[in-house]
Design a protein around this motif. Structure first.
Motif, short mmCIF file in Angstrom:
data_model
loop_
_atom_site.label_atom_id
_atom_site.label_comp_id
_atom_site.label_asym_id
_atom_site.label_seq_id
_atom_site.Cartn_x
_atom_site.Cartn_y
_atom_site.Cartn_z
N VAL A 33 -2.55 -74.51 -34.21
CA VAL A 33 -4.04 -74.21 -33.59
C VAL A 33 -3.47 -73.65 -32.07
N ASN A 34 -4.67 -72.89 -31.84
CA ASN A 34 -4.12 -71.98 -31.34
C ASN A 34 -4.64 -72.79 -29.45
N GLN A 35 -5.25 -71.71 -28.63
CA GLN A 35 -5.36 -71.67 -27.24
C GLN A 35 -7.10 -72.04 -26.98
N SER A 36 -7.66 -71.09 -27.95
CA SER A 36 -9.50 -72.09 -27.92
C SER A 36 -9.79 -72.59 -28.75
N ALA A 37 -8.89 -73.27 -29.60
CA ALA A 37 -9.38 -74.78 -30.46
C ALA A 37 -8.71 -75.22 -28.88
N ILE A 38 -7.80 -75.15 -28.69
CA ILE A 38 -7.47 -76.31 -27.47
C ILE A 38 -8.59 -76.80 -26.97
N LYS A 39 -9.18 -75.49 -25.65
CA LYS A 39 -10.64 -75.20 -25.13
C LYS A 39 -11.75 -75.48 -25.42
N LEU A 40 -11.74 -75.68 -27.25
CA LEU A 40 -12.80 -75.67 -27.41
C LEU A 40 -13.28 -77.31 -28.40
N PHE A 41 -11.84 -78.25 -28.05
CA PHE A 41 -12.24 -79.42 -28.65
C PHE A 41 -11.86 -80.06 -27.76
N GLY A 42 -11.14 -79.57 -26.91
CA GLY A 42 -10.45 -80.75 -25.82
C GLY A 42 -9.14 -81.56 -25.63
#
Ligand code: ATP
Ligand code: MG
Length: 515
Positions: A33-42
């Motif tokens: 997973v990348n950083q944006s996915a972490i941010k998007l899903f929490g």
């Protein structure tokens, strides 16, 4: 490029990507997973890894995902892979959001993987929804505005005839019938007024005002209207900016909102009126179509009532939308509020949920000009002012309105010259040298519009005063042309008293300025 530098770069690109990128193996288990996915899903990175991807989807897709993936691997039948489509994502806090998902397939060391690129569509969706809503309101506004305009003409004829009849009525016992008819016509005029307000075609008389002042004076009236089991509280910003709005309309906005609040609090509750200065940046404005970034004064009315469902909330501003029983509500209160806010260069929003009370917000632009428009006194009881046998040139294209206008003006002790359009009026001005006033409709078919006629009179017969009449506010605004001409306007439908006063005022003002 060396191999390890290349893979380091690829990893950095993945991490820096604006969109979320997630890779799964052929069983649907998350590999990267990348950083944006972490941010998007929490979720934290560790919470993604080695877990079946279905936890990022709401039902029923979550349960179906494994079977879907297996079917694709067996049959090659695909719905998303290599195509991409709009789906819903599920965040760690249980909320869902729209996203665009595109998936590609690749092989490393003989194993199949799928990588998904996920683009968050939340703000785009919101903007689209807002656009649809505002286009819909625009369309309904045009429709209702047209109808209201026609009704205005009809009501002018009705009230005018009733008034003439009542003057000639000798038997007082018959007056009652006339009064009933007049009341009904006035009620009709009230409805068209609110429809025109929704269609943003009210005649507004804006003044530089501080909303706090209006709220303070309206408060005691509200207390009487709302009754004892509703507490009224205010929270007013002491440094509130001024706004350029019609104070009478603000009062009626507050009253409409307060009555709605009362209806939602049948067992009593709290009404809160708040004012605030507010600055909208382009980010917020993006989701609220039609609002320019800038400084606004906000007026909010909140209640602790039963609130609105989503369906009610989405339709509440529409004219004739009501959940109240027949005879209790016309569904025009919020429409008028919305139209007023829009016409004043602002906006209105609703925040409400079932069981959670409601807040209606009105935003009007802050006033930061220097020119204070002239204040217009409002009078409710006007007396009839008769003429002195002066001659009035009447210009009106609608034959029925014309007939009633002629008899109304005659009954005020004026002589009349009657014309059907602008061209005839120009000829009449040429042929008669005794005209004391031109009384013209603004919207007329033919080569010479009301505006053209007024300009013609001002240029060629500057000594003759002009009084215009119209049902529309936008006619009066007419590219700002008429405002600069400084000509009086009589709004349709009008009462005999209004007509008599405007005629007399117009005739005498010109005389004074010429003397
Ligand atoms: N404060 C509120 N709380 C809950 N529901 C509300 C509130 N204000 C408006 N509504 C809902 O929105 C509908 C439309 O309101 P609107 O003021 O336009 O019309 P109305 O109150 O039904 O009729 P009218 O104002 O013309 O007498 C209402 O019927 C009601 O269902
Ligand atoms: Mg209402």
């Amino acid at each position: 490029m060396e191999k390890n530098i290349q893979s380091e770069m690829l990893e950095a690109i993945l991490e820096a990507a604006v969109d979320a990128i997630i890779t799964i193996d052929s069983n649907g288990v998350v590999q990267t997973v990348n950083q944006s996915a972490i941010k998007l899903f929490g979720y934290e990175r560790e919470q993604f890894l080695n877990r079946n991807i279905s936890f990022l989807m709401p039902e029923p897709w979550a349960s179906e995902h494994d079977a879907y993936l297996a079917k694709y691997q067996k049959t090659g039948e695909r719905k998303i892979i290599g195509i991409g489509r709009e789906v819903e994502g599920l965040r760690t806090d249980g909320t869902t959001f729209p996203m665009h998902l595109s998936v590609s397939e690749f092989e490393v060391s003989g194993k199949t993987y799928y990588t998904g690129i996920l683009h968050d569509m939340t703000s785009r969706k919101r903007a689209e929804d807002a656009l649809h809503r505002s286009q819909r309101m625009e369309a309904i506004g045009q429709l209702t505005g047209g109808i209201a305009h026609d009704f205005n003409n009809l009501l002018t004829i009705i009230t005018g005839n009733l008034e003439l009849l009542s003057m000639r009525l000798e038997d007082d016992s018959h007056k009652e019938f006339l009064n009933d008819a007049r009341e009904a016509a006035e009620h009709g005029a009230d409805l068209t007024e609110r429809l025109l307000a929704f269609a943003r075609r009210s005649v507004l008389t804006p003044e530089v005002v501080n909303l706090n002042t209006i709220i303070k004076t309206t408060k005691s009236m509200l207390a009487r209207t709302l009754g004892e089991n509703i507490d009224i509280e205010t929270s007013l910003d002491h440094g509130l900016w001024d706004a350029l709005v019609d104070p009478g309309q603000i009062e009626s906005v507050i009253l409409n909102l307060a009555v709605n609040a009362r209806d939602a609090m049948t067992n009593g509750g709290k009404l809160l009126i708040e004012t605030k200065n507010i600055q909208f940046d382009s980010k917020y404005v993006e989701t609220e179509i039609g609002l320019k970034p800038g400084r606004y004064v906000s007026l909010s009315v909140s209640d602790t009532g039963h609130g609105m469902s989503e369906a009610v909330r989405d339709n509440a501003f529409e004219p004739f939308f009501t959940t109240k029983e027949k005879g209790r509500g016309t569904g025009l209160g919020l429409s008028m509020v919305y139209g007023f806010a829009k016409q004043s260069g602002g906006h209105a929003t609703i925040y409400s949920e079932l069981g959670m009370g409601s807040t209606i917000n009105i935003y009007v632009p802050r006033y930061d000009g220097i020119d204070q428009p002239k204040k217009v006194a409002r009078r409710d009881d006007l007396e009839i002012v008769s003429g002195n046998n002066e001659t009035i040139l009447i210009v009106e294209d609608d034959p029925k309105v014309r007939a009633i206008t002629v008899s109304r003006i005659k009954s005020l002790n004026y002589k009349v010259i009657v014309t059907n359009n602008g061209t005839e009026a120009i000829a009449a001005l040429q042929n008669h040298n005794n005209i004391d006033l031109v009384f013209t409709d603004l919207v007329m078919p033919g080569d010479v519009s009301g505006y053209d006629l007024v300009e013609h009179v001002l240029e060629n017969f500057p000594q003759i005063p002009v009084l215009m009449t119209s049902g529309y506010a936008e006619d009066l605004l007419g590219n700002g042309k008429l405002a600069s001409l400084n000509v009086e306007l009589l709004r349709k439908p009008y009462r005999q008293a209004d007509l008599s006063e405007k005629l007399s005022e117009a005739i005498h003002s010109k005389r004074k300025s010429i003397d």
